[in-house]
Design a protein around this motif. Structure first.
Motif, PDB file in Angstrom:
ATOM      1  N   ARG A   1       0.811  -1.226   0.000  1.00 48.12           N
ATOM      2  CA  ARG A   1       0.000   0.000   0.000  1.00 48.12           C
ATOM      3  C   ARG A   1       0.843   1.274   0.000  1.00 48.12           C
ATOM      4  O   ARG A   1       0.507   2.233  -0.668  1.00 48.12           O
ATOM      5  N   THR A   2       1.956   1.256   0.732  1.00 45.90           N
ATOM      6  CA  THR A   2       2.730   2.511   0.855  1.00 45.90           C
ATOM      7  C   THR A   2       4.220   2.303   0.594  1.00 45.90           C
ATOM      8  O   THR A   2       4.770   1.234   0.869  1.00 45.90           O
ATOM      9  N   THR A   3       4.834   3.365   0.122  1.00 47.30           N
ATOM     10  CA  THR A   3       6.290   3.389  -0.005  1.00 47.30           C
ATOM     11  C   THR A   3       6.792   4.373   1.047  1.00 47.30           C
ATOM     12  O   THR A   3       6.266   5.482   1.167  1.00 47.30           O
ATOM     13  N   ILE A   4       7.802   3.906   1.809  1.00 47.05           N
ATOM     14  CA  ILE A   4       8.340   4.750   2.878  1.00 47.05           C
ATOM     15  C   ILE A   4       9.844   4.887   2.708  1.00 47.05           C
ATOM     16  O   ILE A   4      10.546   3.895   2.470  1.00 47.05           O
ATOM     17  N   LEU A   5      10.340   6.118   2.811  1.00 49.74           N
ATOM     18  CA  LEU A   5      11.783   6.323   2.832  1.00 49.74           C
ATOM     19  C   LEU A   5      12.171   6.672   4.271  1.00 49.74           C
ATOM     20  O   LEU A   5      11.708   7.674   4.817  1.00 49.74           O
ATOM     21  N   GLY A   6      12.976   5.799   4.864  1.00 47.81           N
ATOM     22  CA  GLY A   6      13.443   6.049   6.218  1.00 47.81           C
ATOM     23  C   GLY A   6      14.797   6.736   6.133  1.00 47.81           C
ATOM     24  O   GLY A   6      15.699   6.263   5.444  1.00 47.81           O
ATOM     25  N   LEU A   7      14.947   7.851   6.820  1.00 43.64           N
ATOM     26  CA  LEU A   7      16.208   8.598   6.777  1.00 43.64           C
ATOM     27  C   LEU A   7      17.095   8.170   7.934  1.00 43.64           C
ATOM     28  O   LEU A   7      16.672   8.237   9.093  1.00 43.64           O
ATOM     29  N   LEU A   8      18.296   7.736   7.606  1.00 44.09           N
ATOM     30  CA  LEU A   8      19.198   7.247   8.646  1.00 44.09           C
ATOM     31  C   LEU A   8      20.396   8.177   8.768  1.00 44.09           C
ATOM     32  O   LEU A   8      20.987   8.565   7.770  1.00 44.09           O
ATOM     33  N   GLY A   9      20.725   8.503  10.004  1.00 43.84           N
ATOM     34  CA  GLY A   9      21.827   9.437  10.254  1.00 43.84           C
ATOM     35  C   GLY A   9      21.313  10.520  11.183  1.00 43.84           C
ATOM     36  O   GLY A   9      20.230  10.392  11.757  1.00 43.84           O
ATOM     37  N   ASP A  10      22.095  11.582  11.313  1.00 42.13           N
ATOM     38  CA  ASP A  10      21.695  12.649  12.234  1.00 42.13           C
ATOM     39  C   ASP A  10      20.730  13.604  11.532  1.00 42.13           C
ATOM     40  O   ASP A  10      21.128  14.410  10.688  1.00 42.13           O
ATOM     41  N   THR A  11      19.442  13.483  11.901  1.00 43.35           N
ATOM     42  CA  THR A  11      18.427  14.325  11.248  1.00 43.35           C
ATOM     43  C   THR A  11      18.021  15.505  12.144  1.00 43.35           C
ATOM     44  O   THR A  11      17.088  16.230  11.815  1.00 43.35           O
ATOM     45  N   SER A  12      18.761  15.678  13.266  1.00 45.32           N
ATOM     46  CA  SER A  12      18.324  16.689  14.242  1.00 45.32           C
ATOM     47  C   SER A  12      18.314  18.111  13.645  1.00 45.32           C
ATOM     48  O   SER A  12      17.448  18.907  13.977  1.00 45.32           O
ATOM     49  N   GLY A  13      19.257  18.393  12.749  1.00 48.58           N
ATOM     50  CA  GLY A  13      19.309  19.758  12.196  1.00 48.58           C
ATOM     51  C   GLY A  13      18.520  19.892  10.906  1.00 48.58           C
ATOM     52  O   GLY A  13      18.630  20.908  10.210  1.00 48.58           O
ATOM     53  N   ILE A  14      17.740  18.876  10.578  1.00 48.60           N
ATOM     54  CA  ILE A  14      17.052  18.913   9.273  1.00 48.60           C
ATOM     55  C   ILE A  14      15.604  19.372   9.436  1.00 48.60           C
ATOM     56  O   ILE A  14      14.894  18.940  10.347  1.00 48.60           O
ATOM     57  N   ASP A  15      15.193  20.246   8.544  1.00 47.81           N
ATOM     58  CA  ASP A  15      13.849  20.808   8.591  1.00 47.81           C
ATOM     59  C   ASP A  15      12.906  19.906   7.778  1.00 47.81           C
ATOM     60  O   ASP A  15      13.193  19.596   6.624  1.00 47.81           O
ATOM     61  N   GLN A  16      11.794  19.538   8.386  1.00 49.96           N
ATOM     62  CA  GLN A  16      10.826  18.666   7.698  1.00 49.96           C
ATOM     63  C   GLN A  16      10.352  19.294   6.385  1.00 49.96           C
ATOM     64  O   GLN A  16      10.121  18.593   5.405  1.00 49.96           O
ATOM     65  N   ALA A  17      10.230  20.631   6.399  1.00 48.87           N
ATOM     66  CA  ALA A  17       9.707  21.333   5.225  1.00 48.87           C
ATOM     67  C   ALA A  17      10.594  21.102   3.991  1.00 48.87           C
ATOM     68  O   ALA A  17      10.131  21.173   2.849  1.00 48.87           O
ATOM     69  N   ASP A  18      11.848  20.796   4.257  1.00 52.33           N
ATOM     70  CA  ASP A  18      12.813  20.534   3.208  1.00 52.33           C
ATOM     71  C   ASP A  18      12.350  19.380   2.303  1.00 52.33           C
ATOM     72  O   ASP A  18      12.699  19.315   1.131  1.00 52.33           O
ATOM     73  N   PHE A  19      11.577  18.472   2.873  1.00 48.49           N
ATOM     74  CA  PHE A  19      11.094  17.315   2.104  1.00 48.49           C
ATOM     75  C   PHE A  19       9.621  17.452   1.718  1.00 48.49           C
ATOM     76  O   PHE A  19       9.171  16.867   0.754  1.00 48.49           O
ATOM     77  N   GLU A  20       8.894  18.228   2.500  1.00 45.60           N
ATOM     78  CA  GLU A  20       7.460  18.393   2.234  1.00 45.60           C
ATOM     79  C   GLU A  20       7.195  19.082   0.893  1.00 45.60           C
ATOM     80  O   GLU A  20       6.126  18.922   0.310  1.00 45.60           O
ATOM     81  N   VAL A  21       8.191  19.802   0.393  1.00 44.78           N
ATOM     82  CA  VAL A  21       8.006  20.498  -0.887  1.00 44.78           C
ATOM     83  C   VAL A  21       7.965  19.536  -2.085  1.00 44.78           C
ATOM     84  O   VAL A  21       7.513  19.913  -3.157  1.00 44.78           O
ATOM     85  N   PHE A  22       8.429  18.324  -1.901  1.00 48.03           N
ATOM     86  CA  PHE A  22       8.394  17.352  -3.011  1.00 48.03           C
ATOM     87  C   PHE A  22       6.955  16.856  -3.179  1.00 48.03           C
ATOM     88  O   PHE A  22       6.340  16.387  -2.215  1.00 48.03           O
ATOM     89  N   ASP A  23       6.401  16.921  -4.403  1.00 49.69           N
ATOM     90  CA  ASP A  23       4.973  16.609  -4.541  1.00 49.69           C
ATOM     91  C   ASP A  23       4.647  15.127  -4.366  1.00 49.69           C
ATOM     92  O   ASP A  23       3.491  14.761  -4.187  1.00 49.69           O
ATOM     93  N   ILE A  24       5.634  14.245  -4.404  1.00 52.76           N
ATOM     94  CA  ILE A  24       5.331  12.818  -4.175  1.00 52.76           C
ATOM     95  C   ILE A  24       5.281  12.491  -2.675  1.00 52.76           C
ATOM     96  O   ILE A  24       4.923  11.393  -2.285  1.00 52.76           O
ATOM     97  N   VAL A  25       5.684  13.446  -1.837  1.00 53.76           N
ATOM     98  CA  VAL A  25       5.696  13.195  -0.380  1.00 53.76           C
ATOM     99  C   VAL A  25       4.325  13.532   0.211  1.00 53.76           C
ATOM    100  O   VAL A  25       3.823  14.637   0.065  1.00 53.76           O
ATOM    101  N   GLU A  26       3.733  12.530   0.862  1.00 53.12           N
ATOM    102  CA  GLU A  26       2.435  12.772   1.488  1.00 53.12           C
ATOM    103  C   GLU A  26       2.612  13.381   2.876  1.00 53.12           C
ATOM    104  O   GLU A  26       1.909  14.289   3.269  1.00 53.12           O
ATOM    105  N   ARG A  27       3.613  12.823   3.619  1.00 56.20           N
ATOM    106  CA  ARG A  27       3.747  13.210   5.019  1.00 56.20           C
ATOM    107  C   ARG A  27       5.183  12.978   5.479  1.00 56.20           C
ATOM    108  O   ARG A  27       5.842  12.035   5.030  1.00 56.20           O
TER     109      ARG A  27
END
Ligand code: PEP
Ligand code: MN
Length: 340
Positions: A35-61
């Motif tokens: 049903r779903t495709t998920i990309l899990g991000l591995l590494g230090d994501t503490s300084g990463i802004d979620q909005a950085d990925f939300e702009v991609f139109d294939i990203v639901e959440r």
């Protein structure tokens, strides 16, 4: 952090998004389910802004994974993992019984037990060659010779085998072993976990004597982090204030593991109980709770066993337990993986 993609995402757009992630110094756990495709991000994501990925139109959440265990987390991989080994499936409703003596003692013993547990419907032969014993004066296992006997039993019966490793120095000896067991006492042996992570063998990881669920899952995470994703968990009882049983079988570990992770979970009622009379009722509770299999100690002459005789079933008892298991697994609409 995980990125949940919209249904049927465009492959080129996925590639572009993955490059964007890699450019930020992160690696990716890619999980494509029905049903779903998920990309899990591995590494230090503490300084990463979620909005950085939300702009991609294939990203639901975009969702942060707060738990320290990432790759074994069900959020990263919503569907149950199925481990395929020696033509058998483990997990997601496929039910396996791993049976055999605590330790390999002689050719005659392991061959007889192998034949009998196979005939009763077990799917894997278990047997310890390297034994972790509390006392240095207790039987330590036949070590490399024990492994040879197990391999001979595998050759003669066709049963795949599971046996415990105690040191990364022995990995070469385990080349023809189907599943490597990491015992309770070594659950936090980090060097060994890292080496098993680098190997391509399915691993049966037992919960430590007093390990919390988080510590248990972090041990599994070590193996995943090394690149080996064939990990099944084994609950074998934990230490509590109770002294009348060897360990307390933590049956709630089964639904908890299912909620938190996508890995199969096997119950070992023998080391939990310490007494053979308790193995059948604990096995029943494991099936009812949703476990993916059972690991049961069986001996052709438990009274004379060199290790764990009191909790080992004799052959007729194992036959009865298997008859009961088959009925209950069928009732639960699950599939028993047998050799025959
Ligand atoms: C075993 O399976 O024989 C064993 C030693 O188990 P544990 O590591 O759970 O004590
Ligand atoms: Mn044992």
């Amino acid at each position: 952090m995980i990125l949940i993609l919209k249904p049927n995402p465009d492959k080129e757009k996925i590639e572009k998004l993955m490059q964007h992630i890699k450019d930020r110094g992160l690696s990716i756990n890619y999980s494509e389910g029905a049903r779903t495709t998920i990309l899990g991000l591995l590494g230090d994501t503490s300084g990463i802004d979620q909005a950085d990925f939300e702009v991609f139109d294939i990203v639901e959440r975009v969702q942060r994974v707060s738990e320290p265990f990432k790759q074994v987390n069900r959020k990263m991989h919503p569907e149950d993992t199925i481990i395929e080994v020696a033509g058998k499936k483990i997990g997601a409703g496929y039910f396996n019984v791993f049976a055999g003596p605590c330790s390999v003692e002689s050719e005659q013993q392991i061959l007889e037990v192998a034949e009998r547990v196979k005939a009763a419907g077990a799917s894997f032969l278990r047997g310890g060659a390297f034994k972790p014993r509390t006392s240095p004066y207790s039987f330590q296992g036949l070590e490399a010779d024990g492994l040879k006997l197990l391999l001979e039993a595998k050759r003669q019966t066709g049963m795949p085998i599971v046996t415990e490793i105690m040191s990364e120095k022995h990995l070469d000896l385990f080349a023809d072993v189907d599943i490597i067991q990491l015992g309770a006492r070594n659950m936090q042996n980090f060097m060994l976990l890292k080496e098993l992570g680098r190997s391509n063998k399915p691993i049966l990881l037992k919960r430590g004597l007093s390990a919390t669920m988080e510590e248990f899952l972090m041990a599994a995470e070590y193996i995943f982090a090394g690149g080996n994703h064939n990990v099944m968990l084994c609950e074998r009882g934990i230490r509590t204030f109770e002294t009348m049983i060897r360990n307390n079988l933590d049956i709630s570990a089964v639904p908890l593991v299912k909620m938190l992770t996508h890995l199969p979970i096997i119950i070992d009622p023998s080391h939990a109980a310490g007494k053979r009379e308790m193995v059948a009722p604990l096995s029943r509770s494991a099936i009812a709770a949703g476990a993916d299999g059972l690991m049961i100690e069986v001996h052709n002459n438990p009274e004379c066993a060199l290790c764990d005789g009191a909790q080992s079933l004799n052959i007729p008892m194992f036959d009865d337990v298997m008859t009961d298991i088959k009925r209950r697994v069928e009732f639960e609409n699950r599939e028993l993986q047998t050799r025959i």
